[in-house]
Design a protein around this motif. Structure first.
Motif, mmCIF file in Angstrom:
data_model
loop_
_atom_site.group_PDB
_atom_site.id
_atom_site.type_symbol
_atom_site.label_atom_id
_atom_site.label_comp_id
_atom_site.label_asym_id
_atom_site.label_seq_id
_atom_site.Cartn_x
_atom_site.Cartn_y
_atom_site.Cartn_z
ATOM 1 N N GLY A 92 0.786 -1.212 0.000
ATOM 2 C CA GLY A 92 0.000 0.000 0.000
ATOM 3 C C GLY A 92 0.823 1.270 0.000
ATOM 4 N N CYS A 93 0.136 2.384 0.159
ATOM 5 C CA CYS A 93 0.774 3.694 0.076
ATOM 6 C C CYS A 93 1.715 3.982 1.231
ATOM 7 N N ALA A 94 1.597 3.253 2.335
ATOM 8 C CA ALA A 94 2.512 3.459 3.455
ATOM 9 C C ALA A 94 3.958 3.171 3.061
ATOM 10 N N SER A 95 4.171 2.461 1.955
ATOM 11 C CA SER A 95 5.517 2.172 1.474
ATOM 12 C C SER A 95 6.170 3.376 0.803
ATOM 13 N N TYR A 96 5.372 4.370 0.430
ATOM 14 C CA TYR A 96 5.883 5.521 -0.309
ATOM 15 C C TYR A 96 6.325 6.635 0.645
ATOM 16 N N PRO A 97 7.223 7.520 0.185
ATOM 17 C CA PRO A 97 7.561 8.703 0.986
ATOM 18 C C PRO A 97 6.344 9.621 1.146
ATOM 19 N N ASN A 98 6.404 10.511 2.119
ATOM 20 C CA ASN A 98 5.361 11.522 2.351
ATOM 21 C C ASN A 98 3.992 10.896 2.647
ATOM 22 N N TYR A 99 3.976 9.774 3.360
ATOM 23 C CA TYR A 99 2.702 9.114 3.653
ATOM 24 C C TYR A 99 2.012 9.793 4.831
ATOM 25 N N ASP A 100 0.702 10.038 4.681
ATOM 26 C CA ASP A 100 -0.123 10.656 5.718
ATOM 27 C C ASP A 100 -1.108 9.610 6.239
ATOM 28 N N GLU A 101 -0.930 9.191 7.467
ATOM 29 C CA GLU A 101 -1.789 8.146 8.025
ATOM 30 C C GLU A 101 -3.248 8.585 8.117
ATOM 31 N N THR A 102 -3.502 9.877 8.269
ATOM 32 C CA THR A 102 -4.882 10.338 8.427
ATOM 33 C C THR A 102 -5.671 10.267 7.125
ATOM 34 N N THR A 103 -5.003 10.416 6.002
ATOM 35 C CA THR A 103 -5.681 10.372 4.705
ATOM 36 C C THR A 103 -5.440 9.087 3.938
ATOM 37 N N GLY A 104 -4.379 8.357 4.302
ATOM 38 C CA GLY A 104 -4.005 7.173 3.537
ATOM 39 C C GLY A 104 -3.352 7.501 2.211
#
Length: 215
Positions: free
Chosen positions: A35-47
């Motif tokens: 998922g997107c958590a693997s990418y830089p600049n990840y925002d947990e609140t928005t995914g």
């Protein structure tokens, strides 16, 4: 470029090299996560991860560091599809303005003008035949088997796009009156040898990576 025969993937994933890059062959990739958590600049609140800087890396050419923009085609029956390409700067000028990118809904996306459907975040994929699994969007979704994609992780700083344990891409030069000069990319995965010659690379093709960092 040959006609598309099969879709190799629904989404691109983030990969990272397991050692510093001194040459393209013989790199190793390790699992990172999904998922997107693997990418830089990840925002947990928005995914959502972004904005992202997605650029050419380690080709040894003048456009290392250049970012990607779209080269559009028109699908049969209407609708737009195309490639994410690199356009060389001419006569010392700066490279063309790149497309904004992010990861949302576990998929890398570019902000593109898709014609009658308007400007939107468009999913990016690696699709085509095994010999030409190209970096693009909206490619014809034919009912053939898809490669299963995984996400791989970094040991050295930086994340890299790829699939099926492969991060190496082939850069192919095109020059047409209607479109001008650009390079399209194909993933050098399993069975990607040139079908006519049996060689690993197409005539004039060279290799490199797609590196992802925070914008």
């Amino acid at each position: 470029m040959g006609k598309f025969q099969t879709i190799l993937s629904k989404t691109l994933v983030v990969l990272s090299l397991a050692r510093a890059i001194s040459a393209v062959p013989n790199v190793t990739v390790l699992p990172l996560g999904s998922g997107c958590a693997s990418y830089p600049n990840y925002d947990e609140t928005t995914g959502i991860a972004g904005p992202l800087h997605v650029a050419v890396d380690s080709t040894g050419k003048e456009f290392d560091g250049f970012q990607f923009g779209p080269q559009f085609s028109t699908a049969v029956g209407g609708g737009a599809w195309g490639f994410m390409v690199v356009r060389p700067a001419k006569n010392g000028t700066v490279a063309p303005e790149p497309s904004p990118m992010q990861c949302a809904n576990d998929t890398l996306q570019a902000y593109l003008d898709m014609g009658f459907v308007g400007v939107r975040w468009q999913n990016l994929i690696a699709a085509g035949t095994p010999a030409e699994s190209v970096f693009g969007f909206g490619l014809p979704d034919l009912p053939d088997p898809n490669y299963h994609l995984e996400t791989y992780g970094e040991v050295q700083p930086g994340s890299y796009l790829g699939a099926v344990n492969v991060t190496t891409w082939g850069f192919n030069y095109q020059n047409f009156t209607e479109t001008g000069e650009y390079y399209f990319l194909r993933l050098l995965g399993p069975n990607s040898n040139n079908l006519a010659t049996g060689e690993p690379l197409n005539p004039g093709e060279f290799t490199g990576y797609i590196k992802v960092t925070a914008a």
